[in-house]
Design a protein around this motif. Sequence first.
Motif, PDB file in Angstrom:
ATOM      1  N   THR A   1       3.845  52.252 -20.521  1.00 46.58           N
ATOM      2  CA  THR A   1       2.539  51.836 -20.303  1.00 46.58           C
ATOM      3  C   THR A   1       2.350  50.414 -20.249  1.00 46.58           C
ATOM      4  OG1 THR A   1       1.707  53.540 -21.464  1.00 46.58           O
ATOM      5  CG2 THR A   1       0.281  51.606 -21.142  1.00 46.58           C
ATOM      6  N   GLU A   2       2.243  49.646 -19.075  1.00 49.52           N
ATOM      7  CA  GLU A   2       2.025  48.163 -18.897  1.00 49.52           C
ATOM      8  C   GLU A   2       0.847  47.675 -19.477  1.00 49.52           C
ATOM      9  OE1 GLU A   2       2.643  45.045 -15.190  1.00 49.52           O
ATOM     10  OE2 GLU A   2       2.302  47.245 -14.840  1.00 49.52           O
ATOM     11  N   ARG A   3       1.129  46.659 -20.502  1.00 46.49           N
ATOM     12  CA  ARG A   3      -0.183  46.080 -21.146  1.00 46.49           C
ATOM     13  C   ARG A   3      -0.144  44.613 -20.751  1.00 46.49           C
ATOM     14  NH1 ARG A   3       1.535  49.875 -24.835  1.00 46.49           N
ATOM     15  NH2 ARG A   3      -0.073  51.535 -25.546  1.00 46.49           N
ATOM     16  N   LEU A   4      -1.189  44.107 -20.676  1.00 48.18           N
ATOM     17  CA  LEU A   4      -1.523  42.627 -20.316  1.00 48.18           C
ATOM     18  C   LEU A   4      -1.834  41.985 -21.600  1.00 48.18           C
ATOM     19  CD1 LEU A   4      -1.938  40.146 -18.638  1.00 48.18           C
ATOM     20  CD2 LEU A   4      -4.321  40.800 -18.649  1.00 48.18           C
ATOM     21  N   VAL A   5      -0.599  41.104 -22.161  1.00 49.19           N
ATOM     22  CA  VAL A   5      -0.711  40.456 -23.543  1.00 49.19           C
ATOM     23  C   VAL A   5      -1.342  39.057 -23.214  1.00 49.19           C
ATOM     24  CG1 VAL A   5       0.456  39.854 -25.665  1.00 49.19           C
ATOM     25  CG2 VAL A   5       0.861  41.858 -24.418  1.00 49.19           C
ATOM     26  N   PRO A   6      -2.690  38.412 -23.379  1.00 50.78           N
ATOM     27  CA  PRO A   6      -3.094  37.247 -22.995  1.00 50.78           C
ATOM     28  C   PRO A   6      -2.480  36.322 -23.892  1.00 50.78           C
ATOM     29  CG  PRO A   6      -4.437  38.438 -24.619  1.00 50.78           C
ATOM     30  CD  PRO A   6      -3.526  39.200 -24.310  1.00 50.78           C
ATOM     31  N   SER A   7      -1.910  36.534 -25.154  1.00 52.19           N
ATOM     32  CA  SER A   7      -1.232  35.496 -25.912  1.00 52.19           C
ATOM     33  C   SER A   7      -0.284  36.141 -26.858  1.00 52.19           C
ATOM     34  CB  SER A   7      -2.135  34.515 -26.497  1.00 52.19           C
ATOM     35  OG  SER A   7      -1.401  33.526 -27.434  1.00 52.19           O
ATOM     36  N   THR A   8       0.845  35.630 -27.107  1.00 55.68           N
ATOM     37  CA  THR A   8       1.662  35.861 -28.115  1.00 55.68           C
ATOM     38  C   THR A   8       2.015  34.686 -28.975  1.00 55.68           C
ATOM     39  OG1 THR A   8       3.831  35.379 -26.674  1.00 55.68           O
ATOM     40  CG2 THR A   8       2.914  37.643 -26.817  1.00 55.68           C
ATOM     41  N   ARG A   9       1.060  33.625 -29.292  1.00 61.03           N
ATOM     42  CA  ARG A   9       1.302  32.704 -30.264  1.00 61.03           C
ATOM     43  C   ARG A   9       1.251  33.185 -31.623  1.00 61.03           C
ATOM     44  NH1 ARG A   9      -3.314  28.382 -28.392  1.00 61.03           N
ATOM     45  NH2 ARG A   9      -4.281  30.443 -28.099  1.00 61.03           N
TER      46      ARG A   9
ATOM     47  N   GLY B   1      -7.670  25.362 -40.168  1.00 53.78           N
ATOM     48  CA  GLY B   1      -8.879  25.180 -39.553  1.00 53.78           C
ATOM     49  C   GLY B   1      -8.626  25.011 -37.986  1.00 53.78           C
ATOM     50  N   SER B   2      -9.749  24.704 -37.173  1.00 51.08           N
ATOM     51  CA  SER B   2      -9.367  24.660 -35.631  1.00 51.08           C
ATOM     52  C   SER B   2      -9.014  23.280 -35.464  1.00 51.08           C
ATOM     53  CB  SER B   2     -11.069  24.563 -35.253  1.00 51.08           C
ATOM     54  OG  SER B   2     -11.887  23.817 -35.912  1.00 51.08           O
ATOM     55  N   ASN B   3      -8.471  22.346 -36.282  1.00 50.14           N
ATOM     56  CA  ASN B   3      -8.091  21.123 -36.059  1.00 50.14           C
ATOM     57  C   ASN B   3      -6.468  21.227 -35.937  1.00 50.14           C
ATOM     58  OD1 ASN B   3      -7.322  21.584 -38.639  1.00 50.14           O
ATOM     59  ND2 ASN B   3      -8.906  20.424 -39.649  1.00 50.14           N
ATOM     60  N   ASN B   4      -5.968  22.435 -35.819  1.00 49.72           N
ATOM     61  CA  ASN B   4      -4.538  22.763 -35.511  1.00 49.72           C
ATOM     62  C   ASN B   4      -4.413  22.852 -34.108  1.00 49.72           C
ATOM     63  OD1 ASN B   4      -4.887  24.065 -38.683  1.00 49.72           O
ATOM     64  ND2 ASN B   4      -2.760  23.047 -38.373  1.00 49.72           N
ATOM     65  N   PHE B   5      -3.264  22.453 -33.494  1.00 52.55           N
ATOM     66  CA  PHE B   5      -3.005  22.862 -32.355  1.00 52.55           C
ATOM     67  C   PHE B   5      -1.679  23.552 -32.133  1.00 52.55           C
ATOM     68  CE2 PHE B   5      -0.364  21.303 -28.352  1.00 52.55           C
ATOM     69  CZ  PHE B   5      -0.881  22.143 -27.310  1.00 52.55           C
ATOM     70  N   VAL B   6      -1.702  24.731 -31.644  1.00 45.62           N
ATOM     71  CA  VAL B   6      -0.223  25.597 -31.400  1.00 45.62           C
ATOM     72  C   VAL B   6      -0.607  25.823 -29.829  1.00 45.62           C
ATOM     73  CG1 VAL B   6       0.700  27.867 -31.902  1.00 45.62           C
ATOM     74  CG2 VAL B   6      -0.596  26.596 -33.580  1.00 45.62           C
ATOM     75  N   ALA B   7       0.425  25.549 -29.162  1.00 44.05           N
ATOM     76  CA  ALA B   7       0.573  25.617 -27.592  1.00 44.05           C
ATOM     77  C   ALA B   7       0.811  26.976 -27.276  1.00 44.05           C
ATOM     78  CB  ALA B   7       1.896  24.713 -27.274  1.00 44.05           C
ATOM     79  N   PRO B   8       0.123  27.180 -25.936  1.00 42.47           N
ATOM     80  CA  PRO B   8       0.027  28.602 -25.563  1.00 42.47           C
ATOM     81  C   PRO B   8       1.412  29.134 -25.411  1.00 42.47           C
ATOM     82  CG  PRO B   8      -1.447  27.287 -24.268  1.00 42.47           C
ATOM     83  CD  PRO B   8      -0.663  26.128 -25.172  1.00 42.47           C
ATOM     84  N   SER B   9       2.651  28.493 -25.177  1.00 47.88           N
ATOM     85  CA  SER B   9       3.835  28.992 -25.288  1.00 47.88           C
ATOM     86  C   SER B   9       4.730  28.976 -26.468  1.00 47.88           C
ATOM     87  CB  SER B   9       4.645  28.343 -23.947  1.00 47.88           C
ATOM     88  OG  SER B   9       4.679  26.883 -24.363  1.00 47.88           O
ATOM     89  N   ALA B  10       4.115  28.510 -27.474  1.00 43.17           N
ATOM     90  CA  ALA B  10       4.751  28.592 -28.722  1.00 43.17           C
ATOM     91  C   ALA B  10       4.388  29.889 -29.273  1.00 43.17           C
ATOM     92  CB  ALA B  10       4.037  27.525 -29.653  1.00 43.17           C
ATOM     93  N   SER B  11       5.522  30.323 -30.360  1.00 41.28           N
ATOM     94  CA  SER B  11       5.270  31.589 -31.292  1.00 41.28           C
ATOM     95  C   SER B  11       5.434  31.281 -32.729  1.00 41.28           C
ATOM     96  CB  SER B  11       6.324  32.344 -30.907  1.00 41.28           C
ATOM     97  OG  SER B  11       6.366  32.759 -29.432  1.00 41.28           O
ATOM     98  N   VAL B  12       4.285  31.728 -33.115  1.00 41.24           N
ATOM     99  CA  VAL B  12       4.260  31.474 -34.824  1.00 41.24           C
ATOM    100  C   VAL B  12       4.410  32.919 -35.389  1.00 41.24           C
ATOM    101  CG1 VAL B  12       2.962  30.625 -36.864  1.00 41.24           C
ATOM    102  CG2 VAL B  12       3.008  29.568 -34.609  1.00 41.24           C
ATOM    103  N   ILE B  13       5.496  33.417 -36.140  1.00 45.17           N
ATOM    104  CA  ILE B  13       5.575  34.667 -36.301  1.00 45.17           C
ATOM    105  C   ILE B  13       5.788  34.935 -37.722  1.00 45.17           C
ATOM    106  CG2 ILE B  13       7.070  36.785 -35.834  1.00 45.17           C
ATOM    107  CD1 ILE B  13       8.120  34.955 -33.491  1.00 45.17           C
ATOM    108  N   GLY B  14       5.215  35.968 -38.331  1.00 48.96           N
ATOM    109  CA  GLY B  14       5.218  36.519 -39.704  1.00 48.96           C
ATOM    110  C   GLY B  14       4.579  35.638 -40.759  1.00 48.96           C
TER     111      GLY B  14
END
Length: 286
Positions: free
Chosen positions: A36-44, A57-70
């Motif tokens: 099943t093909e799924r569209l994943v808008p973000s894997t940050r 809070g909202s004052n952090n910046f995590v780039a769209p292509s970055a990954s924060v895991i676990g």
Amino acid sequence: MASFGTRVAVAASGAARRMGAMLDGLGANIEVAKYTERLVPSTRFIAVDGIAPAVGGSNNFVAPSASVIGKVSIGDHSSVWYGATVRGDVNNVTIGTRTSVGDRAVVHVAKIQGDIPTSIGDNVTIGAGAIIHACTIENLCVIGESAQVMDGATVGTNSVVAPGAVVTPGTKVPSGELWSGSPAKKERALTSQEIASIAESAHDQLELAYLHSVENSKDYKQLIAEEEDRLDREIRGKGQGAWFDPNVPDPDDVLGQGSPGRIFNTTLTHPEEGLKFRAEQQEKNQ
């Protein structure tokens, strides 16, 4: 009424879509491993074993292509830049406030060869391509581009690890020193100006992160509107050496109606302004 050619094209396209749907259904029925093909808008942000990253809070910046895991905790005003990975899958990662993890940097932990988490303090600047693995980075440090700080190592407050340096496992970098080389050794003590620049570097990254955060939060409608506005200003400003600024009086203005040939954002598109101008002229003549 549509032409004969148009009707033929519409009918043909409809038949092609129906044929495509039939072939897709046939392929799904005969495939062995269902997919099943799924569209994943973000894997940050990715949870591991039900534990999701905890970002300030909202004052952090995590780039769209970055990954924060676990099991990752990130303090306020911190940033994780493009292509960077912070992975707390087998242990926990703690990142303080006003700390930046540069482009393509990797922050990881250890479990197999020792139960070692990763702790990064406040006002820390981690350069692009650096590797921070199961170690401790205290407050106010700079880890240079492509440097490595390995398992069980500690980098003391107000210290700098030079670009490309490798701090080997278990090494202790004292406070206020510059280390470089592979394996990394003490180069010299930092000057007071260099120590002051560590906090300045963290502040510069913070301001840049705010800028990128604002730009990345825009949707496509905002981007299109800004591009149209930019092109409009560029066209109007040709021959003047600068973009057209509506707040600066136009020397070519005629009777408050704008420059001949420029009908946008003038009273020609706002009749009430023209009526107001006419009333003012009548009052002057009385």
